[in-house]
Motif scaffolding. Structure first.
Motif, PDB file in Angstrom:
ATOM      1  N   PHE A   1       0.729  -1.150   0.066  1.00 24.18           N
ATOM      2  CA  PHE A   1      -0.237   0.125  -0.237  1.00 24.18           C
ATOM      3  C   PHE A   1       0.927   1.216   0.080  1.00 24.18           C
ATOM      4  N   GLU A   2       0.234   2.332  -0.268  1.00 31.80           N
ATOM      5  CA  GLU A   2       0.872   3.824  -0.399  1.00 31.80           C
ATOM      6  C   GLU A   2       0.023   4.700   0.384  1.00 31.80           C
ATOM      7  N   LYS A   3       0.931   5.774   1.011  1.00 28.08           N
ATOM      8  CA  LYS A   3      -0.021   6.682   1.692  1.00 28.08           C
ATOM      9  C   LYS A   3       0.940   8.001   1.655  1.00 28.08           C
ATOM     10  N   GLU A   4       0.087   9.003   1.480  1.00 27.36           N
ATOM     11  CA  GLU A   4       0.735  10.427   1.439  1.00 27.36           C
ATOM     12  C   GLU A   4       0.312  10.850   2.846  1.00 27.36           C
ATOM     13  N   TYR A   5       1.226  11.714   3.402  1.00 31.90           N
ATOM     14  CA  TYR A   5       1.021  12.214   4.872  1.00 31.90           C
ATOM     15  C   TYR A   5       1.783  13.628   5.178  1.00 31.90           C
TER      16      TYR A   5
ATOM     17  N   GLY B   1      -4.681   8.814   9.052  1.00 36.79           N
ATOM     18  CA  GLY B   1      -4.814   8.798   7.669  1.00 36.79           C
ATOM     19  C   GLY B   1      -4.682   7.200   7.444  1.00 36.79           C
ATOM     20  N   PHE B   2      -4.104   6.525   8.142  1.00 33.57           N
ATOM     21  CA  PHE B   2      -3.994   5.084   7.950  1.00 33.57           C
ATOM     22  C   PHE B   2      -5.299   4.585   8.620  1.00 33.57           C
ATOM     23  N   SER B   3      -5.878   3.506   7.893  1.00 34.87           N
ATOM     24  CA  SER B   3      -6.947   2.509   8.138  1.00 34.87           C
ATOM     25  C   SER B   3      -6.245   1.530   9.204  1.00 34.87           C
ATOM     26  N   ASP B   4      -7.478   0.987   9.866  1.00 34.78           N
ATOM     27  CA  ASP B   4      -7.003   0.061  10.967  1.00 34.78           C
ATOM     28  C   ASP B   4      -6.397  -1.225  10.021  1.00 34.78           C
ATOM     29  N   GLY B   5      -6.678  -1.683   9.154  1.00 33.07           N
ATOM     30  CA  GLY B   5      -6.344  -2.687   8.328  1.00 33.07           C
ATOM     31  C   GLY B   5      -4.784  -2.269   7.938  1.00 33.07           C
ATOM     32  N   GLU B   6      -4.522  -1.301   7.372  1.00 30.14           N
ATOM     33  CA  GLU B   6      -3.435  -0.751   6.969  1.00 30.14           C
ATOM     34  C   GLU B   6      -2.329  -0.743   8.074  1.00 30.14           C
ATOM     35  N   LEU B   7      -2.768  -0.353   9.256  1.00 32.91           N
ATOM     36  CA  LEU B   7      -1.906  -0.465  10.516  1.00 32.91           C
ATOM     37  C   LEU B   7      -1.559  -1.568  10.941  1.00 32.91           C
ATOM     38  N   GLU B   8      -2.460  -2.658  10.702  1.00 28.80           N
ATOM     39  CA  GLU B   8      -2.329  -4.061  10.984  1.00 28.80           C
ATOM     40  C   GLU B   8      -1.452  -4.491  10.226  1.00 28.80           C
TER      41      GLU B   8
ATOM     42  N   TYR C   1       6.451  -2.110   0.576  1.00 29.94           N
ATOM     43  CA  TYR C   1       6.741  -3.333  -0.310  1.00 29.94           C
ATOM     44  C   TYR C   1       6.724  -4.537   0.583  1.00 29.94           C
ATOM     45  N   ASP C   2       6.951  -5.538  -0.189  1.00 31.41           N
ATOM     46  CA  ASP C   2       7.222  -6.868   0.476  1.00 31.41           C
ATOM     47  C   ASP C   2       8.518  -6.926   1.570  1.00 31.41           C
ATOM     48  N   THR C   3       9.711  -6.271   1.200  1.00 34.91           N
ATOM     49  CA  THR C   3      10.858  -6.334   1.722  1.00 34.91           C
ATOM     50  C   THR C   3      11.251  -4.908   2.044  1.00 34.91           C
ATOM     51  N   PHE C   4      10.787  -3.876   1.864  1.00 29.12           N
ATOM     52  CA  PHE C   4      11.272  -2.434   2.196  1.00 29.12           C
ATOM     53  C   PHE C   4      10.018  -1.612   2.352  1.00 29.12           C
ATOM     54  N   ILE C   5      10.372  -0.521   2.841  1.00 22.65           N
ATOM     55  CA  ILE C   5       9.626   0.746   2.925  1.00 22.65           C
ATOM     56  C   ILE C   5      10.285   1.833   2.264  1.00 22.65           C
ATOM     57  N   GLU C   6       9.611   2.433   1.278  1.00 18.30           N
ATOM     58  CA  GLU C   6      10.111   3.683   0.691  1.00 18.30           C
ATOM     59  C   GLU C   6       9.597   4.905   1.320  1.00 18.30           C
ATOM     60  N   ILE C   7      10.317   5.867   1.547  1.00 19.80           N
ATOM     61  CA  ILE C   7       9.578   7.016   1.983  1.00 19.80           C
ATOM     62  C   ILE C   7      10.351   8.411   1.304  1.00 19.80           C
ATOM     63  N   SER C   8       9.602   9.193   0.812  1.00 20.03           N
ATOM     64  CA  SER C   8       9.956  10.068  -0.085  1.00 20.03           C
ATOM     65  C   SER C   8       9.073  11.317   0.232  1.00 20.03           C
ATOM     66  N   THR C   9       9.792  12.683  -0.187  1.00 17.31           N
ATOM     67  CA  THR C   9       9.105  14.044   0.156  1.00 17.31           C
ATOM     68  C   THR C   9       8.663  14.130  -1.296  1.00 17.31           C
ATOM     69  N   VAL C  10       7.360  14.595  -1.355  1.00 17.10           N
ATOM     70  CA  VAL C  10       6.827  15.014  -2.443  1.00 17.10           C
ATOM     71  C   VAL C  10       6.398  16.432  -2.592  1.00 17.10           C
ATOM     72  N   ILE C  11       7.169  16.993  -3.794  1.00 14.71           N
ATOM     73  CA  ILE C  11       7.106  18.515  -4.177  1.00 14.71           C
ATOM     74  C   ILE C  11       6.063  18.493  -5.280  1.00 14.71           C
ATOM     75  N   PRO C  12       5.144  19.496  -4.797  1.00 11.04           N
ATOM     76  CA  PRO C  12       3.865  19.910  -5.634  1.00 11.04           C
ATOM     77  C   PRO C  12       4.834  20.878  -7.035  1.00 11.04           C
TER      78      PRO C  12
ATOM     79  N   ARG D   1       5.568  10.874   1.201  1.00 12.20           N
ATOM     80  CA  ARG D   1       4.963   9.643   0.503  1.00 12.20           C
ATOM     81  C   ARG D   1       5.821   8.295   1.156  1.00 12.20           C
ATOM     82  N   MET D   2       4.734   7.278   1.902  1.00 11.25           N
ATOM     83  CA  MET D   2       5.450   5.931   2.191  1.00 11.25           C
ATOM     84  C   MET D   2       4.811   4.883   1.339  1.00 11.25           C
ATOM     85  N   VAL D   3       5.622   4.250   0.707  1.00 11.40           N
ATOM     86  CA  VAL D   3       5.266   2.845   0.261  1.00 11.40           C
ATOM     87  C   VAL D   3       5.606   1.971   0.742  1.00 11.40           C
TER      88      VAL D   3
END
Length: 186
Positions: A6-10, A171-178, A102-113, A98-100
Motif C-alpha cells: 500500500f501507499e500513503k501520503e501524509y 490517515g491510515f486505516s486500521d487494516g493498513e496499520l495492522e 513493499y514486501d521487503t522494504f519501506i520507501e519514504i519520499s518527500t513530495v514536491i508539488p 509518501r510512504m510506500v
C-alpha cells in the motif's frame, strides 16, 4: 519486481514532530548524556577531594571547574539541537511525504508539488498539468536492521540511531496499520 502492498501520503504536524523527537532523544540521546555526565561529575568529585586535601593546588580547582562545565555542556547541546531542529521543522510544516510499503522494504519520499510558472504554459496546454514530483526517496529494508518503534500517534522507523523517519498513524486505516505492524514483526 517488488510487490507494492500500500501507499500513503501524509504530513507531519509540528506538534507531532516535537513529540516524536522528544521521544527519540529520551530513547537514544539522554542515556548517553546521563552516562557522560556521571563520568564528568565523578572526576570532578576526585578533583574536589584533591582540592580539599591540598588547598594550594590550582590544577585541582581548574579541573573541577572544567569537569563541571563539560557536564553542563553535555546537557546543553541536546537542548540546543532540539531547539534548532524544531525551528527548521516549523518552516516545513506543509511538507507532504509518501510512504510506500513493499514486501521487503519501506520507501519514504518527500513530495514536491509542481510549480505554477508561466514559462511552461504551452507545455501544460499540450501535456496537461505536471504531476507532483517525488524527490529524496529513501528505502529502508526490513532485512537490513530496520527497526520500527510504535507510539500512540506515530511510528518511528530507523536503521541507524542518527537518522529516523516519523510515520503518523492518522490517515491510515486500521487494516493498513495492522499490515504495517505485521511487516515489522517479521
Amino acid at each position: 519486481m517488488e510487490q507494492k502492498i500500500f501507499e500513503k501520503e501524509y504530513s507531519i504536524p509540528y506538534e507531532l514532530f516535537e513529540k516524536a523527537f522528544t521521544q527519540w532523544q529520551k530513547k537514544f540521546v539522554y542515556p548517553k548524556t546521563y552516562t557522560i555526565s556521571i563520568l564528568f561529575l565523578a572526576v570532578a568529585v576526585v578533583y574536589i577531594i584533591s582540592a580539599v586535601r591540598d588547598t594550594s593546588s590550582i590544577m585541582a580547582y581548574v579541573m573541577t571547574a572544567l569537569c563541571l562545565a563539560l557536564s553542563a555542556v553535555n546537557w546543553y547541546n541536546p537542548k540546543k539541537i532540539k531547539r534548532s531542529l524544531l525551528e527548521a521543522v516549523k518552516s516545513m510544516s506543509d511538507e507532504l511525504y509518501r510512504m510506500v510499503l513493499y514486501d521487503t522494504f519501506i520507501e519514504i519520499s518527500t513530495v514536491i508539488p509542481a510549480e505554477n510558472s508561466d514559462e511552461n504554459t504551452a507545455e501544460k496546454e499540450i501535456f496537461g498539468d505536471d504531476p507532483p514530483e517525488t524527490i529524496e526517496s529513501t528505502k529502508l529494508y526490513f532485512n537490513n536492521g530496520l527497526k520500527i518503534l510504535e507510539y500512540d500517534e506515530y511510528f518511528i522507523a530507523y536503521q541507524v540511531k542518527e537518522s529516523f523517519y516519523i510515520i503518523p498513524k492518522s490517515g491510515f486505516s486500521d487494516g493498513e496499520l495492522e499490515i504495517f505492524r505485521k511487516k515489522n514483526a517479521l
